[in-house]
Design an enzyme around this catalytic site. Structure first.
Site, PDB file in Angstrom:
ATOM      1  N   GLY A  19       0.822  -1.207   0.000  1.00 30.52           N
ATOM      2  CA  GLY A  19       0.000   0.000   0.000  1.00 30.52           C
ATOM      3  C   GLY A  19       0.857   1.259   0.000  1.00 30.52           C
ATOM      4  O   GLY A  19       2.089   1.186   0.051  1.00 30.52           O
ATOM      5  N   GLN A  20       0.196   2.431  -0.032  1.00 27.45           N
ATOM      6  CA  GLN A  20       0.983   3.654  -0.154  1.00 27.45           C
ATOM      7  C   GLN A  20       1.821   3.955   1.102  1.00 27.45           C
ATOM      8  O   GLN A  20       2.995   4.299   0.973  1.00 27.45           O
ATOM      9  CB  GLN A  20       0.167   4.863  -0.594  1.00 27.45           C
ATOM     10  CG  GLN A  20      -1.192   5.063  -0.022  1.00 27.45           C
ATOM     11  CD  GLN A  20      -1.814   6.392  -0.468  1.00 27.45           C
ATOM     12  OE1 GLN A  20      -1.200   7.187  -1.175  1.00 27.45           O
ATOM     13  NE2 GLN A  20      -3.026   6.641  -0.025  1.00 27.45           N
ATOM     14  N   ASP A  46      -1.630 -12.154   5.510  1.00 24.01           N
ATOM     15  CA  ASP A  46      -3.018 -11.687   5.608  1.00 24.01           C
ATOM     16  C   ASP A  46      -3.313 -11.537   7.097  1.00 24.01           C
ATOM     17  O   ASP A  46      -3.295 -12.524   7.840  1.00 24.01           O
ATOM     18  CB  ASP A  46      -3.921 -12.750   4.951  1.00 24.01           C
ATOM     19  CG  ASP A  46      -5.400 -12.422   5.100  1.00 24.01           C
ATOM     20  OD1 ASP A  46      -5.749 -11.489   5.856  1.00 24.01           O
ATOM     21  OD2 ASP A  46      -6.200 -13.108   4.443  1.00 24.01           O
ATOM     22  N   ASP A 112      -8.642   9.957  10.585  1.00 27.27           N
ATOM     23  CA  ASP A 112      -9.526  11.056  11.013  1.00 27.27           C
ATOM     24  C   ASP A 112     -11.005  10.644  10.945  1.00 27.27           C
ATOM     25  O   ASP A 112     -11.849  11.302  11.524  1.00 27.27           O
ATOM     26  CB  ASP A 112      -9.302  12.267  10.105  1.00 27.27           C
ATOM     27  CG  ASP A 112      -9.543  11.917   8.645  1.00 27.27           C
ATOM     28  OD1 ASP A 112      -8.692  11.228   8.071  1.00 27.27           O
ATOM     29  OD2 ASP A 112     -10.596  12.287   8.085  1.00 27.27           O
ATOM     30  N   TYR A 135     -16.505   2.282   7.761  1.00 25.27           N
ATOM     31  CA  TYR A 135     -15.043   2.360   7.732  1.00 25.27           C
ATOM     32  C   TYR A 135     -14.503   3.017   9.018  1.00 25.27           C
ATOM     33  O   TYR A 135     -13.630   2.469   9.694  1.00 25.27           O
ATOM     34  CB  TYR A 135     -14.577   3.130   6.486  1.00 25.27           C
ATOM     35  CG  TYR A 135     -13.123   3.511   6.531  1.00 25.27           C
ATOM     36  CD1 TYR A 135     -12.129   2.556   6.312  1.00 25.27           C
ATOM     37  CD2 TYR A 135     -12.728   4.823   6.815  1.00 25.27           C
ATOM     38  CE1 TYR A 135     -10.781   2.898   6.376  1.00 25.27           C
ATOM     39  CE2 TYR A 135     -11.382   5.174   6.876  1.00 25.27           C
ATOM     40  CZ  TYR A 135     -10.420   4.207   6.664  1.00 25.27           C
ATOM     41  OH  TYR A 135      -9.089   4.545   6.743  1.00 25.27           O
ATOM     42  N   TRP A 160      -6.117  12.248   4.679  1.00 20.82           N
ATOM     43  CA  TRP A 160      -5.906  12.649   3.288  1.00 20.82           C
ATOM     44  C   TRP A 160      -4.519  12.236   2.770  1.00 20.82           C
ATOM     45  O   TRP A 160      -3.731  13.074   2.296  1.00 20.82           O
ATOM     46  CB  TRP A 160      -6.075  14.166   3.145  1.00 20.82           C
ATOM     47  CG  TRP A 160      -7.459  14.685   3.344  1.00 20.82           C
ATOM     48  CD1 TRP A 160      -8.482  14.100   4.023  1.00 20.82           C
ATOM     49  CD2 TRP A 160      -7.978  15.933   2.846  1.00 20.82           C
ATOM     50  NE1 TRP A 160      -9.592  14.908   3.987  1.00 20.82           N
ATOM     51  CE2 TRP A 160      -9.313  16.034   3.274  1.00 20.82           C
ATOM     52  CE3 TRP A 160      -7.430  16.974   2.094  1.00 20.82           C
ATOM     53  CZ2 TRP A 160     -10.112  17.132   2.970  1.00 20.82           C
ATOM     54  CZ3 TRP A 160      -8.235  18.069   1.801  1.00 20.82           C
ATOM     55  CH2 TRP A 160      -9.558  18.145   2.224  1.00 20.82           C
TER      56      TRP A 160
HETATM   57  N1  LIG Z   1      -5.545   6.674   2.515  1.00 23.18           N
HETATM   58  C1  LIG Z   1      -5.896   7.599   3.400  1.00 23.18           C
HETATM   59  O1  LIG Z   1      -6.228   8.748   3.056  1.00 23.18           O
HETATM   60  C2  LIG Z   1      -5.863   7.283   4.886  1.00 23.18           C
HETATM   61  C3  LIG Z   1      -6.190   8.288   5.788  1.00 23.18           C
HETATM   62  C4  LIG Z   1      -6.081   8.014   7.142  1.00 23.18           C
HETATM   63  C5  LIG Z   1      -5.662   6.775   7.581  1.00 23.18           C
HETATM   64  N2  LIG Z   1      -5.365   5.808   6.692  1.00 23.18           N
HETATM   65  C6  LIG Z   1      -4.923   4.508   7.220  1.00 23.18           C
HETATM   66  O2  LIG Z   1      -3.547   4.321   6.917  1.00 23.18           O
HETATM   67  C7  LIG Z   1      -3.266   2.941   6.682  1.00 23.18           C
HETATM   68  C8  LIG Z   1      -2.538   2.790   5.356  1.00 23.18           C
HETATM   69  O3  LIG Z   1      -3.310   3.401   4.340  1.00 23.18           O
HETATM   70  P1  LIG Z   1      -2.871   3.427   2.817  1.00 23.18           P
HETATM   71  O4  LIG Z   1      -3.384   4.693   2.271  1.00 23.18           O
HETATM   72  O5  LIG Z   1      -1.442   3.057   2.692  1.00 23.18           O
HETATM   73  O6  LIG Z   1      -3.784   2.244   2.266  1.00 23.18           O
HETATM   74  P2  LIG Z   1      -3.581   1.322   0.988  1.00 23.18           P
HETATM   75  O7  LIG Z   1      -2.723   1.978  -0.008  1.00 23.18           O
HETATM   76  O8  LIG Z   1      -4.953   0.867   0.618  1.00 23.18           O
HETATM   77  O9  LIG Z   1      -2.781   0.102   1.618  1.00 23.18           O
HETATM   78  C9  LIG Z   1      -3.384  -0.834   2.464  1.00 23.18           C
HETATM   79  C10 LIG Z   1      -2.669  -2.143   2.271  1.00 23.18           C
HETATM   80  O10 LIG Z   1      -3.273  -3.136   3.108  1.00 23.18           O
HETATM   81  C11 LIG Z   1      -3.437  -4.307   2.318  1.00 23.18           C
HETATM   82  N3  LIG Z   1      -4.424  -5.193   2.904  1.00 23.18           N
HETATM   83  C12 LIG Z   1      -5.767  -5.209   2.733  1.00 23.18           C
HETATM   84  N4  LIG Z   1      -6.298  -6.229   3.439  1.00 23.18           N
HETATM   85  C13 LIG Z   1      -5.266  -6.861   4.054  1.00 23.18           C
HETATM   86  C14 LIG Z   1      -5.162  -7.979   4.900  1.00 23.18           C
HETATM   87  N5  LIG Z   1      -6.242  -8.692   5.257  1.00 23.18           N
HETATM   88  N6  LIG Z   1      -3.949  -8.357   5.350  1.00 23.18           N
HETATM   89  C15 LIG Z   1      -2.848  -7.676   4.985  1.00 23.18           C
HETATM   90  N7  LIG Z   1      -2.866  -6.613   4.178  1.00 23.18           N
HETATM   91  C16 LIG Z   1      -4.073  -6.205   3.719  1.00 23.18           C
HETATM   92  C17 LIG Z   1      -3.804  -3.775   0.954  1.00 23.18           C
HETATM   93  O11 LIG Z   1      -3.665  -4.752  -0.053  1.00 23.18           O
HETATM   94  P3  LIG Z   1      -4.674  -4.717  -1.320  1.00 23.18           P
HETATM   95  O12 LIG Z   1      -4.456  -3.375  -1.956  1.00 23.18           O
HETATM   96  O13 LIG Z   1      -4.214  -5.853  -2.152  1.00 23.18           O
HETATM   97  O14 LIG Z   1      -6.044  -4.860  -0.761  1.00 23.18           O
HETATM   98  C18 LIG Z   1      -2.757  -2.672   0.827  1.00 23.18           C
HETATM   99  O15 LIG Z   1      -1.502  -3.205   0.473  1.00 23.18           O
HETATM  100  C19 LIG Z   1      -4.620   2.228   6.742  1.00 23.18           C
HETATM  101  O16 LIG Z   1      -4.773   1.656   8.005  1.00 23.18           O
HETATM  102  C20 LIG Z   1      -5.641   3.341   6.583  1.00 23.18           C
HETATM  103  O17 LIG Z   1      -6.836   3.034   7.241  1.00 23.18           O
HETATM  104  C21 LIG Z   1      -5.443   6.024   5.337  1.00 23.18           C
END
Ligand SMILES: NC(=O)c1ccc[n+]([C@@H]2O[C@H](COP(=O)([O-])OP(=O)(O)OC[C@H]3O[C@@H](n4cnc5c(N)ncnc54)[C@H](OP(=O)(O)O)[C@@H]3O)[C@@H](O)[C@H]2O)c1
Length: 309
Positions: A19-20, A46, A112, A135, A160
């Site tokens: 993920g990012q 997983d 947030d 969510y 964000w």
């Molecule tokens: N994006 C935002 O704006 C935002 C804001 C606040 C907080 N966050 C939090 O920050 C964290 C990282 O976010 P991100 O933006 O990096 O998200 P992301 O790019 O969607 O990365 C999440 C990763 O988790 C993987 N994943 C999904 N289900 C899984 C499982 N059962 N076991 C192991 N890995 C799994 C996804 O794989 P797949 O892609 O293959 O499903 C992806 O590699 C998350 O907890 C998110 O809730 C994000």
């Protein structure tokens, strides 16, 4: 501690490493001799599987686990409750329990979206939560599980998040600007964009201090410096992108969120106050604008590379 302990890199295991944020942390840690890092994507680990968690912890024996795994489809979560809670709540609990058994502290990313967004002066860590959708609620349940099961934790709520690839507001905006003549963006949702690479910097800096003895477990907020709204953020993305390519988009229209119905309600304010992080760890907010221009540059660099391959 012996001298050797000091010279050994600190071993971290990153979940959700495709993920990012996960990939930014792996890259950031790889660049620092202080850390030795293993990044595992969902195919390798997983977090909904207790067996896989225990197997990977036994195999890698990390000093810390950083959980970047998450089900982040805010709208999809409204009809995929089970999967969303399985990853964001029960998965975190399983990870915390397994790490607790081996005395491995966990750093966890939260959001947030645990707040309802009615307060726009900046949410503090101890403000009352009130998630608007599945969510946000699943993220809150995950936080609570971690607090209950493993006292040695850091929870970092962010907002964000953007990076040069993957599915985020920046890449979605660029896609739309390439294919649509008019783009609409909402002017009444405010927040602080946060580069994934900046978040990685913060997580690694916190971990270094913890490893060096700071007794600072708990919940913190971090986001890039300067509040903006979605429309202004969109405008900034487009204006930077125009330096790299001719876009199809001719008009950017500012609209209210009420004209943009989505399956899940979003907080109108995602502004997080980050003073606790500054006062505890001395970590300052970095302006998202400078990160954005770097991210856009990287985006076009890899796009050019992909077109050549
Ligand atoms: N994006 C935002 O704006 C935002 C804001 C606040 C907080 N966050 C939090 O920050 C964290 C990282 O976010 P991100 O933006 O990096 O998200 P992301 O790019 O969607 O990365 C999440 C990763 O988790 C993987 N994943 C999904 N289900 C899984 C499982 N059962 N076991 C192991 N890995 C799994 C996804 O794989 P797949 O892609 O293959 O499903 C992806 O590699 C998350 O907890 C998110 O809730 C994000």
């Amino acid at each position: 501690m012996t001298f050797e302990d000091y010279t050994q890199p600190v071993k971290i295991l990153v979940t959700g490493a495709t993920g990012q944020v996960g990939s930014a942390i792996v890259q950031g840690a790889d660049d620092e001799p202080f850390f030795s890092v293993v990044g595992l994507g969902p195919k390798e680990l997983d977090i909904t599987s207790q067996e896989q968690i225990r197997e990977k912890l036994d195999l890698y024996l990390p000093d810390y686990v950083i959980n970047c795994a998450g089900f982040n489809g805010v709208d999809a979560a409204q009809h995929e409750h089970e999967r969303c809670y399985a990853v964001n709540a029960e998965g975190v609990e399983k990870l915390a329990a397994a790490c607790g058994d081996l005395s491995i502290p966990v750093v966890h990313l939260s959001s947030d979206f645990v707040f309802d967004g009615h307060y726009d002066s900046g949410y503090r860590e101890d403000d009352e939560v009130s998630p608007l959708g599945v969510y946000g609620d699943s993220k809150w349940q995950g936080e609570e599980a971690l607090r209950r099961v493993l006292p040695q934790h850091l929870i970092l709520r962010a907002s964000w998040i953007f990076s040069e690839s993957g599915n985020n507001f920046v890449t979605r905006t660029l896609e739309r600007a390439r294919s649509q003549l008019e783009i609409k963006a909402v002017n009444d949702r405010i927040g602080n964009p946060t580069a994934a690479s900046d978040l990685a910097r913060v997580v690694l800096a916190m971990l270094k201090q913890i490893h060096n003895g700071a007794e600072a477990w708990g919940t913190y907020h971090y986001c890039g410096a300067e509040v903006t709204n979605r429309y202004s953020f969109c405008k900034e993305i487009i204006s930077l992108a125009m330096g790299y390519e001719e876009l199809a988009m001719e008009k950017l229209t500012s609209v209210s969120a009420s004209h943009y119905p989505k399956e899940a309600q979003r907080p109108s304010s995602s502004v997080l106050e980050c003073k606790k992080l500054l006062n505890t760890f001395g970590i300052h907010q970095r302006p998202w604008r400078s990160d954005l221009s770097e991210v856009i540059r990287f985006h076009y660099q890899s796009r050019k590379q992909a077109l050549q391959d």
